[in-house]
Design an enzyme around this catalytic site. Structure first.
Site, PDB file in Angstrom:
ATOM      1  N   SER A  93     -11.766  -7.122   5.460  1.00  0.00           N
ATOM      2  CA  SER A  93     -10.856  -6.064   5.700  1.00  0.00           C
ATOM      3  C   SER A  93     -11.861  -4.832   5.895  1.00  0.00           C
ATOM      4  CB  SER A  93     -10.026  -5.706   4.628  1.00  0.00           C
ATOM      5  OG  SER A  93      -9.012  -4.684   4.971  1.00  0.00           O
ATOM      6  N   SER A 107      -0.973  -0.617   9.371  1.00  0.00           N
ATOM      7  CA  SER A 107      -0.479   0.782   9.816  1.00  0.00           C
ATOM      8  C   SER A 107      -0.040   0.681  11.203  1.00  0.00           C
ATOM      9  CB  SER A 107      -1.859   1.692   9.856  1.00  0.00           C
ATOM     10  OG  SER A 107      -1.562   2.889   9.954  1.00  0.00           O
ATOM     11  N   GLU A 120      15.377  -1.951   9.719  1.00  0.00           N
ATOM     12  CA  GLU A 120      14.990  -1.479  10.943  1.00  0.00           C
ATOM     13  C   GLU A 120      13.623  -2.192  11.506  1.00  0.00           C
ATOM     14  OE1 GLU A 120      13.631   2.552  13.289  1.00  0.00           O
ATOM     15  OE2 GLU A 120      14.082   2.797  11.161  1.00  0.00           O
ATOM     16  N   ASN A 121      12.750  -2.285  10.888  1.00  0.00           N
ATOM     17  CA  ASN A 121      11.384  -2.886  11.267  1.00  0.00           C
ATOM     18  C   ASN A 121      11.666  -4.429  11.790  1.00  0.00           C
ATOM     19  OD1 ASN A 121      10.097  -0.595  10.607  1.00  0.00           O
ATOM     20  ND2 ASN A 121       9.084  -1.290   8.698  1.00  0.00           N
ATOM     21  N   LYS A 172       8.729  11.515  13.342  1.00  0.00           N
ATOM     22  CA  LYS A 172       9.324  12.476  12.497  1.00  0.00           C
ATOM     23  C   LYS A 172       8.268  13.558  12.026  1.00  0.00           C
ATOM     24  CE  LYS A 172       8.293   9.600   8.322  1.00  0.00           C
ATOM     25  NZ  LYS A 172       8.869   8.870   7.258  1.00  0.00           N
ATOM     26  N   TRP A 185       0.781  -1.029  -0.024  1.00  0.00           N
ATOM     27  CA  TRP A 185      -0.040  -0.040   0.176  1.00  0.00           C
ATOM     28  C   TRP A 185       0.898   1.393  -0.221  1.00  0.00           C
ATOM     29  CZ3 TRP A 185      -1.751   3.003   4.696  1.00  0.00           C
ATOM     30  CH2 TRP A 185      -2.703   3.889   4.464  1.00  0.00           C
ATOM     31  N   TYR A 203      -4.358  -0.866  -5.308  1.00  0.00           N
ATOM     32  CA  TYR A 203      -3.054  -0.035  -4.988  1.00  0.00           C
ATOM     33  C   TYR A 203      -2.443   0.671  -6.106  1.00  0.00           C
ATOM     34  CZ  TYR A 203      -3.478  -2.194  -0.009  1.00  0.00           C
ATOM     35  OH  TYR A 203      -3.785  -2.462   0.970  1.00  0.00           O
TER      36      TYR A 203
END
Length: 334
Positions: A151, A207, A298-299, A217, A21, A53
């Site tokens: 969803s 999300s 990082e995730n 940020k 997405w 998308y």
């Protein structure tokens, strides 16, 4: 990488997954390929996209990446979602016609014979539930999908779908793909609890960073090179507007107060937010997005650091959020 069963099935998915997405279809195909390669090499086996998308380009770029990378089909799980397939009168919704034609079009863009999961991207009040359940079972019987899910469906419509499936001896939805993060909790932690208990429904949540807000940020201003700054995306527009509201200002203050906790457990704010989602009950996989491989790396670290979220740390987080939902009321306790 940790793997969990998705709902009432033997299907195992990585606890961290990668979605297409906003990013895939907008970044270059080479970047999409590199992101998917890094994810797969680090144990992520579940990839998610949708017909809507970037007008189908996300599916095209992800499909091309899979083909070029030469992955063995049994080594990865991929899902797509149907609802917004185009501008024609039958290109939207969950009619039998669109479910069949929409999935055929998605498979063509992905260059795959089947997807593992096909989701109903939103509920469709104009199509009878019997038609929806039968149509998803039809594409499963054709071998074009193994499972189907929902969803952002309200719980009562998911219960209705289960009822229809049970009455007709058909396959019920496997999982719900819903938004979930530190600020968005009610549906997963309250509305869906009966579904988790009674139907063993899976939860693939999206999300986890609230559109990037939880990274910190955007604390001073919306970063110009971020997904949140994208024009023409309704979800991002609502997030931007919300961030500028009084409620948004309160959220920013909470994010600032979460930073010392992240520092204490030696995580970035983004890792803290993702690890928190992974830690919660009933969550099978957390769908993340990325526009560059470094974000995926990082995730992925968040998965390795989940153990740092001890009960004491979780309570510190709750003391800042102050949005934990009360337990289900029991009249016997009166």
């Amino acid at each position: 990488m940790e793997y969990r069963y998705l709902g009432h099935s033997g299907l195992k998915v990585s606890v961290l997954s990668l979605g297409g997405w906003v990013n895939f279809g907008r970044v270059s195909p080479d970047v999409t390929l590199k992101c998917m390669q890094v994810a797969f090499e680090n144990g992520i086996n579940y990839f998610d996209t949708a017909e809507v998308y970037d007008g189908g380009k996300s599916e095209i770029d992800m499909g091309n990446a899979i083909k070029k990378l030469g992955w063995k089909r049994s080594d990865f799980v991929i899902s797509t979602k149907l609802f917004w397939g185009g501008k024609g009168p039958n290109d939207r919704g969950l009619s039998r016609k669109h479910i069949i034609e929409g999935l055929n079009a998605s498979l063509k863009r992905l260059e795959l014979d089947y997807v593992d999961i096909v989701y109903a991207h939103r509920p469709d009040p104009d199509t009878p539930m019997t038609e929806i359940v039968r149509a998803f079972n039809h594409v499963i019987n054709q071998g074009k999908a193994f499972y189907w899910g929902t969803s952002e469906w309200p719980a009562h419509q998911i219960v209705e779908a289960y009822g229809v499936a049970n009455q007709l001896l058909l396959i019920p939805p496997l999982a719900e793909q819903t938004q979930y993060n530190l600020f968005h909790r009610e549906r997963v932690e309250q509305e869906y609890m009966t579904l988790f208990k009674e139907f063993k429904m899976g939860a693939a949540v999206w999300s986890p960073l609230a559109g990037g807000i939880l990274t910190g940020k955007h604390n001073e201003r919306i970063a110009e090179d971020s997904r949140l700054a994208l024009e023409g995306n309704a979800v991002m527009q609502r997030l931007r507007e919300g961030l500028l509201s009084e409620e948004g200002k309160i959220k920013i203050e909470k994010i600032k107060r979460l930073r010392p906790i992240a520092d204490k457990v030696r995580m970035s704010p983004a890792q803290l937010a993702i690890a928190w989602c992974i830690k919660q009950t009933n969550i099978n996989t957390v769908i993340t997005g990325a526009s560059k491989p470094e974000q995926i790396e990082e995730n992925i670290q968040a998965v390795k650091l989940v153990g740092r979220l001890t009960p004491d740390i979780l309570e510190e987080i709750e003391s800042i959020l102050k949005n934990r939902l009360p337990p289900e009321f029991n009249f016997r306790d009166c």
